[in-house]
Scaffold this active site. Structure first.
Site: not given
Length: 458
Positions: A214, A248
């Site tokens: 991720e 993110c």
């Protein structure tokens, strides 16, 4: 070699021994531990909030919205659906292999390694853990050293719920991660930057260990000409400045139609004032940058690219960067070449949507893409671009729905999780065919006299 073997026993042997007992395969055990984890979290709520404040100066409201609440919701979703998920899935079998039955069984991988970052130190460690436990695995957790207060609370919670052989937490700096990655795990889940993600994949390849990465990247936000500019600005500002931009999937930069830039910038200014008051530095709802080095990096990016029209204040000692908007940013400027990961929003302009689509497609595939505007143009943007996830007329909310798989594509990540996707991610989909002996189909055996007939049933 001897030292390495000793360390290997310290890290993984107890977990493998525990896994081979078969305790984690029991569905009642999995659900019971997930419920116990929920009770432990709710019982430590004040300590979790205090830890997140010490590490990142997150308010109680933001901590619940972006960390604690998401973890509790994920637990509830798994507890509600796990018994259905674990059932073997029946599938049809070709007639040529009659009498046989086919099914898919969901079995745990074994011992998994979960490496978490510092920006959401509670959520991004425990959400993948929920999936690992739900699928029946044992787990080694590696929290970030940059969020030490949160790591300490997590260790208390884990110790209260799991035996050391079931789930273990390993603190430490980069040398601990290095040692863990040298060992053989059955699955590795990593959240963090692309550069270290490549290293994780390289180390995992030595054992052919499957990985989920991720990562991140530069997630674009596009404000269409027909968009509600005020709402687009407010929701972009919320997605950008939550956690001081250290998200993110935060909008990394925004494209607005050239005649609407002034209106958009002013709407962002008003949104920042509404969120954090006239002086965000004094707001209890505005977090800080994780460390001094990160603050200095962001200050360099801001001062080397474009013109500041909102914010711009910096206090390195206090790890503070104000919510900031830049205009007149060149496409090849430093701030457009790397993920910002901070509260600085470059605003670029365009005349034709085709130019924006080409701009996005010339760069690495982002973790998220956001579009504000008419439905028809939204479909065009989505059809002609690629990203891990996307929102239309909103930002970042797609990751909060446990029914939606979350993850990247290309350089923004490998693999999807959340909800059922987490259960499946940490499960080996084992294909099983059960044949019966009351009848033996001779068509499949040599010398294949009935091949033409067999072809009709294949």
């Amino acid at each position: 070699m001897v030292e390495s073997e000793i360390r290997k026993e310290e890290y993984t042997i107890p977990l493998r021994e525990f896994f081979y007992k078969g305790t984690t395969r029991d569905v009642d055990c999995r659900i019971g531990r997930l419920k116990a984890l929920r009770r432990a979290i709710t019982g430590q709520m004040e300590e979790i909030n205090a830890a997140l404040w010490r590490d990142l100066r997150k308010s109680g409201g933001e901590s619940y919205l972006t960390e604690i609440g998401m973890v509790l919701g994920e637990i509830d979703y798994h507890v509600k659906h796990l018994r259905q998920w674990v059932k073997p899935r029946r599938l049809a079998t070709p007639l040529a292999f009659w009498p046989s039955k086919s099914r898919i069984m969901y079995e745990p991988y074994g011992v998994v390694l979960i490496i978490a970052p510092w920006n959401y130190p509670f959520q991004l460690l425990l959400e993948p853990l929920i999936g690992a436990i739900s699928a029946g695995n044992c787990a080694v957790l590696k929290p970030s050293p940059f969020a030490p207060a949160t790591a300490e609370v997590i260790k208390k919670i884990i110790a209260a719920v799991f035996e050391p052989g079931y789930v273990s937490v390993f603190d430490g700096e980069g040398d601990v991660v290095e040692q863990l990655l040298r060992e053989r795990f059955d699955y590795i889940f990593f959240t963090g930057g692309s550069r270290f993600g490549q290293y994780v994949m390289e180390m995992a390849a030595k054992h052919l260990t499957p990985v989920t990465l991720e990562l991140g990247g530069k997630s674009p936000c596009i404000v269409g000409r027909g968009a509600n500019v005020k709402i687009a600005a407010r929701r972009t500002a919320w997605g950008k400045f939550i956690n001081a931009g250290q998200t993110c999937v935060a909008p990394d930069y925004v494209f607005v139609y050239e005649d609407q830039r002034a209106e958009f910038v002013e709407a962002v200014r008003l949104a920042v004032k509404r969120f954090y008051g006239d002086y965000p530095y004094e707001s209890p709802d505005y977090p800080r940058i994780v460390h001094r080095e990160g603050t200095e990096r962001l200050a360099r990016l801001m001062h080397s690219s474009g013109q500041v029209v909102v914010g711009g204040e910096v206090n390195v000692e206090e790890k503070y960067i104000a919510p900031t908007v830049l205009i007149d940013v060149e496409a090849d400027s430093p701030i457009m070449r790397e993920e910002i990961f901070g509260p600085i929003l470059p605003v670029l302009t365009y005349r034709e949507i085709d130019d924006v689509i080409r701009f996005v497609n010339k760069r690495e595939k982002p973790l998220a893409l956001y579009y504000f505007g008419p439905e028809q143009e939204a479909r065009e943007v989505l059809n002609r671009t690629s990203s891990g996830g996307a929102c239309v007329n909103d930002t970042i909310v797609h990751l909060a729905n446990p029914r939606l798989p979350f993850g990247g594509v290309g350089m923004s990540g490998v693999g999807k999780y959340h909800g059922k996707a987490s259960f499946e991610l940490f499960s080996n989909l084992r294909s099983v065919v059960k044949s019966f002996t009351f009848f033996d189909n001779h068509f499949r055996y040599a010398p294949y006299k009935h091949l033409n007939l067999l072809k009709k049933f294949m």
